[in-house]
Design a protein around this motif. Structure first.
Motif, short mmCIF file in Angstrom:
data_model
loop_
_atom_site.label_atom_id
_atom_site.label_comp_id
_atom_site.label_asym_id
_atom_site.label_seq_id
_atom_site.Cartn_x
_atom_site.Cartn_y
_atom_site.Cartn_z
N GLY A 144 -7.01 -20.85 -2.11
CA GLY A 144 -7.55 -21.52 -0.92
C GLY A 144 -6.53 -21.66 0.21
N VAL A 145 -5.49 -20.87 0.22
CA VAL A 145 -4.46 -21.00 1.28
C VAL A 145 -4.69 -19.93 2.36
CG1 VAL A 145 -1.99 -21.06 1.76
CG2 VAL A 145 -2.86 -22.01 -0.39
N GLN A 146 -4.38 -18.65 2.08
CA GLN A 146 -4.73 -17.59 3.05
C GLN A 146 -6.25 -17.45 3.04
OE1 GLN A 146 -2.36 -13.96 2.80
NE2 GLN A 146 -4.05 -12.73 3.61
N TYR A 147 -6.83 -17.19 4.22
CA TYR A 147 -8.30 -17.16 4.25
C TYR A 147 -8.90 -15.81 3.85
CZ TYR A 147 -13.11 -17.30 5.76
OH TYR A 147 -14.48 -17.20 5.78
N SER A 148 -8.35 -14.72 4.44
CA SER A 148 -9.00 -13.42 4.19
C SER A 148 -7.96 -12.30 4.11
CB SER A 148 -9.99 -13.09 5.32
OG SER A 148 -9.29 -12.90 6.54
N THR A 149 -8.41 -11.19 3.56
CA THR A 149 -7.62 -9.97 3.59
C THR A 149 -8.61 -8.82 3.79
OG1 THR A 149 -5.93 -8.65 2.46
CG2 THR A 149 -7.62 -9.63 1.07
N ILE A 150 -8.07 -7.60 3.79
CA ILE A 150 -8.93 -6.42 3.90
C ILE A 150 -8.69 -5.57 2.68
CG2 ILE A 150 -9.37 -4.31 5.23
CD1 ILE A 150 -10.16 -6.53 7.02
N ASN A 151 -9.75 -5.06 2.11
CA ASN A 151 -9.65 -4.14 0.98
C ASN A 151 -9.66 -2.72 1.53
OD1 ASN A 151 -9.64 -3.07 -1.59
ND2 ASN A 151 -11.82 -3.48 -1.98
N LYS A 152 -8.49 -2.06 1.43
CA LYS A 152 -8.39 -0.65 1.82
C LYS A 152 -7.81 0.05 0.59
CE LYS A 152 -5.45 -0.58 5.32
NZ LYS A 152 -4.76 -0.15 6.56
N ASN A 212 0.82 -1.22 0.00
CA ASN A 212 0.00 0.00 0.00
C ASN A 212 0.85 1.27 0.00
OD1 ASN A 212 0.55 -1.12 2.65
ND2 ASN A 212 -0.63 0.56 3.52
N TRP A 213 2.02 1.20 0.65
CA TRP A 213 2.88 2.40 0.72
C TRP A 213 3.49 2.71 -0.64
CZ3 TRP A 213 1.71 5.04 4.76
CH2 TRP A 213 1.34 4.38 5.94
#
Ligand code: BGC
Length: 367
Positions: free
Chosen positions: A292-300, A60-61
């Motif tokens: 199907g490995v990492q479950y979730s992230t956040i959309n910012k 993001n940076w």
């Protein structure tokens, strides 16, 4: 009367043209008078805007750097956008140099929000406006505004995703988990953690969740410098000390970079893939979620955060108060900093396609 007003407006417009030295100005008469007096009433549109970014601890940076450079220039400003990969003292020097160069607004994504007081005060004394970007500036009354995604909400969404992900795999608990936090010098880290714990604590209390290592405090969970190697090392140790024949069901990870490090550790230990949360919608993590490995992230979406920041800069340039939507959440130890908070969104495999539909890079990964 109308004519007088018109004549005054024309005179102000001419003054603005003379001051900005260009043919077009969005600044209006308030900005013109502010620029003339050097006060807080506004400033010339082609002024310098400084943007001090931290280390490149997540994608993001890097996106922000590109967007600030392009979009500030497109809006008519001069831009000085700097990373401080060398650490706190480099960031202090960069901000001081922006002040010396006469920046009218200084946007700061701090490495350590508690260590920029002197430079932020110098900026204020020179008549600049200071905006804390993404991370709060603490223990200083010289910060004017804060613009960020709602960090507490990010943590709540992560905590809930961890519960949902584990339940989907195994309908009934108890669940064995470990928890990770970000870097303690970043003011966001504790807020993410508190948001997540506001969801997880009741489930720890009623026995649905168990932190097998017993390491449940923020201080025990932190990851210095947001460095993946630190998270990986801690996960290695937690696994070897606590998970001989015990199943690890889930890990609270505060962002994607650390989530991938945690998953690497688990894989290295030959353990089955636990539910792991994240944040930032980094390319490698979105790929991992789709696989199907990492479950979730956040959309910012960084584009929206930079856009909101530049809209604040535009208001200040015109001698107006920027729009804020929160005047109570961010007490920095000295004052409550007026904030504009954007809403974060949880993303799992189930909604990734829809969540990234407008993102030219990420939408290609969710087909
Ligand atoms: C940002 C996160 C990011 C972290 C590490 C935080 O302050 O809000 O989006 O993952 O820094 O760079």
């Amino acid at each position: 009367m109308r004519n007088v007003v018109k004549t005054m407006a024309a005179a102000a417009a001419i003054a603005t043209l003379a001051l900005t030295g260009c043919g077009r100005s969005d600044s209006g008469s308030a900005a013109a008078s502010g620029a003339a007096s050097g006060g807080s009433g506004g400033f010339a549109k082609d002024s310098l805007i400084g943007v001090a970014l931290p280390q490149k601890t997540s994608e993001n940076w890097v996106l922000a750097e590109n967007l600030f450079n392009t979009d500030l220039k497109a809006a008519g400003y001069k831009a000085d956008v700097q990373f401080a990969n060398g650490g706190v003292s480099e960031q202090q020097n960069q901000i001081q140099s922006m002040v010396t160069k006469g920046a009218k607004v200084i946007v700061v994504g701090a490495i350590d929000g508690k260590q920029l007081g002197t430079q932020i005060k110098a900026a204020k004394d020179a008549g600049a406006t200071v905006i804390a970007y993404d991370r709060l500036l603490e223990n200083t009354d010289a910060v004017d505004y804060y613009v960020a995604y709602d960090n507490f909400k990010v943590g709540q969404l992560q905590g809930q995703a961890l519960l949902d992900g584990m339940k989907a795999k195994k309908p009934n608990g108890p669940y064995n988990i470990e928890i990770f936090a970000g870097s303690p010098d970043d003011a966001n880290a504790k807020v993410f953690f508190d948001g997540a714990m506001s969801v997880l604590q009741p489930k720890l209390d009623d026995g649905t969740l168990k932190i097998v290592s017993g390491q449940k405090s923020f201080e025990q969970a932190v990851t210095q410098g947001w460095k993946p190697e630190n998270a990986q090392k801690r996960m290695d140790t937690l696994l070897s000390a606590n998970y001989g024949s015990t199943t690890l069901d889930g890990v609270l990870s505060p962002n994607d970079t650390l989530a991938r490090a945690i998953l690497t550790s688990v894989k290295g230990a030959g353990k089955p893939n636990p539910v792991v949360t994240g944040q930032d919608s980094e390319v490698e993590s979105v790929k991992s979620i789709m696989a199907g490995v990492q479950y979730s992230t956040i959309n910012k979406d960084t584009r929206n955060l930079v856009k909101q920041t530049i809209s604040m800069v535009n208001s200040i340039q015109q001698g107006q108060k920027p729009e804020i939507n929160d005047d109570k959440s961010y007490n920095n130890g000295v004052k409550v900093v007026p904030a504009f908070l954007l809403p974060p969104q949880i993303v799992t495999k189930a909604n990734a396609k829809e969540a990234y539909a407008n993102d030219p890079t990420l939408s290609k990964l969710t087909q």
